[in-house]
Scaffold this motif. Structure first.
Motif, short mmCIF file in Angstrom:
data_model
loop_
_atom_site.label_atom_id
_atom_site.label_comp_id
_atom_site.label_asym_id
_atom_site.label_seq_id
_atom_site.Cartn_x
_atom_site.Cartn_y
_atom_site.Cartn_z
N LEU A 114 32.38 9.47 10.65
CA LEU A 114 33.42 8.42 11.21
C LEU A 114 32.60 7.51 10.53
CD1 LEU A 114 35.09 8.88 14.47
CD2 LEU A 114 36.06 9.67 12.10
N ASP A 115 31.83 6.52 10.45
CA ASP A 115 31.18 5.62 9.59
C ASP A 115 30.37 5.68 7.75
OD1 ASP A 115 31.82 3.28 12.17
OD2 ASP A 115 29.48 4.47 12.46
N LEU A 116 30.61 6.68 8.07
CA LEU A 116 29.69 7.36 6.77
C LEU A 116 31.47 7.52 6.15
CD1 LEU A 116 27.41 9.61 6.52
CD2 LEU A 116 27.27 7.34 5.51
N GLY A 117 32.15 7.53 6.90
CA GLY A 117 33.70 7.98 5.99
C GLY A 117 34.26 6.79 5.20
N SER A 118 34.31 6.26 6.65
CA SER A 118 35.44 4.47 6.40
C SER A 118 34.07 3.55 5.25
CB SER A 118 34.93 3.70 7.81
OG SER A 118 33.81 3.75 8.28
N ILE A 119 32.57 3.47 4.77
CA ILE A 119 32.24 2.79 4.19
C ILE A 119 32.30 3.40 3.36
CG2 ILE A 119 29.91 3.27 4.89
CD1 ILE A 119 29.34 1.06 4.79
N SER A 120 32.32 4.69 2.59
CA SER A 120 32.84 4.85 1.51
C SER A 120 34.13 4.80 0.62
CB SER A 120 32.17 6.83 1.59
OG SER A 120 31.04 7.06 2.15
N THR A 121 34.98 5.14 2.05
CA THR A 121 36.21 5.06 1.68
C THR A 121 36.25 3.34 1.12
OG1 THR A 121 37.34 6.18 3.67
CG2 THR A 121 38.54 4.69 2.14
N THR A 122 36.11 2.21 1.45
CA THR A 122 36.20 0.88 0.60
C THR A 122 34.85 0.53 -0.40
OG1 THR A 122 34.85 0.15 2.82
CG2 THR A 122 37.02 0.44 2.40
N ALA A 173 22.00 1.25 3.12
CA ALA A 173 21.27 1.26 4.66
C ALA A 173 22.39 2.65 5.86
CB ALA A 173 21.38 0.07 5.15
N ALA A 174 23.98 1.41 5.52
CA ALA A 174 24.93 3.00 6.47
C ALA A 174 24.80 4.48 6.33
CB ALA A 174 26.38 2.06 5.67
N LEU A 175 24.38 4.51 5.14
CA LEU A 175 24.12 6.52 4.43
C LEU A 175 22.81 6.98 5.28
CD1 LEU A 175 25.01 8.70 2.66
CD2 LEU A 175 23.86 8.03 1.09
N LEU A 176 21.61 5.72 5.10
CA LEU A 176 21.13 5.56 5.63
C LEU A 176 20.10 6.58 7.26
CD1 LEU A 176 17.90 7.31 5.23
CD2 LEU A 176 17.14 4.79 5.14
N GLY A 177 20.94 5.34 7.70
CA GLY A 177 21.35 5.60 9.56
C GLY A 177 21.70 6.19 9.75
N ASN A 178 22.78 6.31 9.11
CA ASN A 178 24.41 7.65 10.14
C ASN A 178 23.94 9.07 8.93
OD1 ASN A 178 26.62 6.29 10.88
ND2 ASN A 178 26.17 5.26 9.23
N GLY A 179 23.24 9.49 8.30
CA GLY A 179 22.18 10.37 7.80
C GLY A 179 21.04 10.72 8.83
N LEU A 180 20.63 9.96 9.33
CA LEU A 180 19.39 10.04 10.03
C LEU A 180 19.94 10.30 11.32
CD1 LEU A 180 16.43 7.26 9.20
CD2 LEU A 180 17.14 10.05 8.63
N ILE A 181 20.50 9.78 11.90
CA ILE A 181 21.17 9.61 13.41
C ILE A 181 22.66 11.60 13.63
CG2 ILE A 181 23.50 9.40 15.25
CD1 ILE A 181 22.48 6.43 14.74
N ILE A 182 23.03 11.64 12.20
CA ILE A 182 23.31 13.30 12.20
C ILE A 182 22.16 14.42 11.79
CG2 ILE A 182 24.85 14.81 10.75
CD1 ILE A 182 26.39 12.18 9.89
N ALA A 232 27.02 -0.02 8.92
CA ALA A 232 25.53 0.00 8.63
C ALA A 232 24.48 -0.03 10.07
CB ALA A 232 25.47 -1.19 7.60
N VAL A 233 25.55 -1.74 10.84
CA VAL A 233 24.91 -2.18 11.05
C VAL A 233 24.64 -0.87 13.01
CG1 VAL A 233 24.44 -3.60 13.72
CG2 VAL A 233 24.95 -4.14 11.36
N ASN A 234 25.48 0.31 12.95
CA ASN A 234 25.54 0.79 14.34
C ASN A 234 24.69 1.59 14.42
OD1 ASN A 234 28.35 -0.21 15.36
ND2 ASN A 234 29.51 1.37 14.00
N PRO A 235 23.59 2.37 13.50
CA PRO A 235 23.20 3.01 13.87
C PRO A 235 21.24 2.57 14.16
CG PRO A 235 23.54 3.94 11.48
CD PRO A 235 24.50 2.44 12.36
N LEU A 236 21.61 1.05 13.80
CA LEU A 236 20.32 0.39 14.02
C LEU A 236 20.48 0.00 15.67
CD1 LEU A 236 18.02 -1.28 13.54
CD2 LEU A 236 19.36 -3.24 13.28
N ILE A 237 22.06 -0.69 16.41
CA ILE A 237 22.48 -0.70 17.68
C ILE A 237 21.99 0.74 18.86
CG2 ILE A 237 24.50 -0.95 19.15
CD1 ILE A 237 25.41 -2.41 17.11
N TYR A 238 22.19 1.57 18.19
CA TYR A 238 21.79 2.84 18.79
C TYR A 238 20.82 2.98 18.85
CZ TYR A 238 26.89 3.97 20.16
OH TYR A 238 28.39 4.62 20.78
#
Length: 381
Positions: free
Chosen positions: A116-124, A84-93, A342-348
């Motif tokens: 930055l969101d994609l990088g942070s979630i991919s780190t953990t 979900a984070a990958l899809l949402g942030n990828g669509l925004i980018i 994962a939630v930030n793209p939905l909020i924006y």
């Protein structure tokens, strides 16, 4: 001299004369063989302790569950959140980069935030089990029950985590300034936030996060660790690593860095609060409801993201020790590490009609292009 006395001393004299007759090259060869033998008998952990000040070559991460069924459940949960984070942030980018009307300072900072969101979630939350840096993280643990992570891998995870989280916090502060200028000083918006100024502010946010991460990582992994290698967290985190230090005084040099980081974080927080106080005062002076709606549609998403980021981070790091437990620490860590990206793209996207329209156009274009590729003859008719 008596005959028995000479007989006793003769073997020692012969051995001494034999050693004296050895050439310097032979003596050097004998010494080299001795040193090589001692190095060969040295264990790898001892050699690691001499080079790194620690006898730990790998760390053991905290598992989410002991049973196989719960491990698979956590794997599916983390995989869903990551996708979900990958899809949402990828669509925004993709939408911001594709749509020329979105090439404004606000969307430029939003693009950096999504990266930055994609990088942070991919780190953990690793996405590739066989990756050399991420094969021993959360999702791999759920499938293979492998909790180990190398010393170097742990150091890299700490560095990238601090780098991306720190840069995101500074970037959210810059975005508050962008909203303040857009609403309180709209006539000077193009002057104060030109393309060069935006690039400089974004670069300053990334550089600040990089410097903070470099200093904290260097200090953390220069502390000798001798209290085992079990990290009480599902990822490498500085407080849990410092708990493995040999004594309480070993990590006191990290205190001044923590103080500086807290002061800078508090300064950014005060700046965000002051900016939004000015924004709300300016919005209340707008006579029309349409102006209110337009102002709040651009400010409320950023305010919600900042509130989610700060509330979860503050609770995770400043919660009372009386309510602290391993299970609660895991839940709170998931809230402030995995959920916000994962939630930030939905909020924006919920409150921003301009972004939703651009995303709809992009989806329609991709759909029409796919139809053309699948049915070229129908398109020609």
């Amino acid at each position: 001299m008596p005959e028995w006395g000479r007989g006793k001393r003769k073997p020692k004299l012969e051995r001494a004369s034999t050693i004296q007759r050895q050439t310097p090259a032979a003596l050097a060869e004998l010494l080299g063989q001795g040193e090589a033998g001692s190095r060969g008998s040295m264990s790898p952990h001892v050699r690691n302790s001499k080079s790194n000040g620690s006898c730990i070559s790998q760390f053991l991460l905290l598992p989410f569950a002991d049973t196989r069924q719960l491990q698979l459940l956590h794997f599916c949960l983390f995989l869903g959140i990551y996708l979900a984070a990958l899809l949402g942030n990828g669509l925004i980018i993709t939408t911001i980069a594709w749509h020329h009307h979105l090439h404004t300072p606000m969307y430029f900072f939003l693009l950096n935030l999504s990266v930055l969101d994609l990088g942070s979630i991919s780190t953990t939350v690793p996405k590739v089990v066989g990756n050399s840096l991420t094969d021993n993280r959360t999702m791999a643990n759920s499938l293979r029950d492998n909790r180990s992570i190398s010393y170097t891998g742990c150091a890299l995870q700490v560095f990238f985590f601090l780098f991306l989280i720190g840069a995101e916090y500074f970037l959210l502060t810059v975005m508050a300034y962008d909203r303040y200028v857009a609403i309180c000083q709209p006539l000077h918006y193009g002057t104060l936030l030109g393309s060069r100024a935006c690039a400089h502010m974004a670069a300053a946010a990334w550089a600040s996060g990089f410097l903070k991460a470099l200093l904290h990582t260097a200090n953390t992994f220069s502390v000798p660790l001798c209290q085992g290698n079990a990290v009480g967290q599902f990822f490498c985190e500085v407080p849990h690593i410092l708990k493995l230090s040999c004594s309480d005084t070993d990590y006191l040099r990290e205190v001044w860095l923590i103080v500086v980081s807290c002061c800078s974080a508090f300064g950014c927080f005060v700046f965000v609060v002051v900016s939004y106080v000015g924004i709300f005062r300016a919005v209340l002076r707008i006579p029309s409801m349409q102006g209110w709606h337009k102002a709040f549609s651009t400010c409320l998403p950023h305010l919600a993201v900042v509130s989610l980021f700060l509330s979860t981070g503050i609770f995770a790091n400043l919660k009372p020790p009386s309510i602290s437990s391993p299970s609660l620490d895991l839940v709170v860590s998931v809230l402030y590490l995995v959920v916000p990206p994962a939630v930030n793209p939905l909020i924006y996207s919920l409150r921003n009609q301009e972004l939703k329209d651009a995303l709809r156009k992009l989806m329609n274009l991709c759909y029409s292009e796919e139809i053309k590729c699948l049915f070229p003859s129908a398109h020609n008719l």
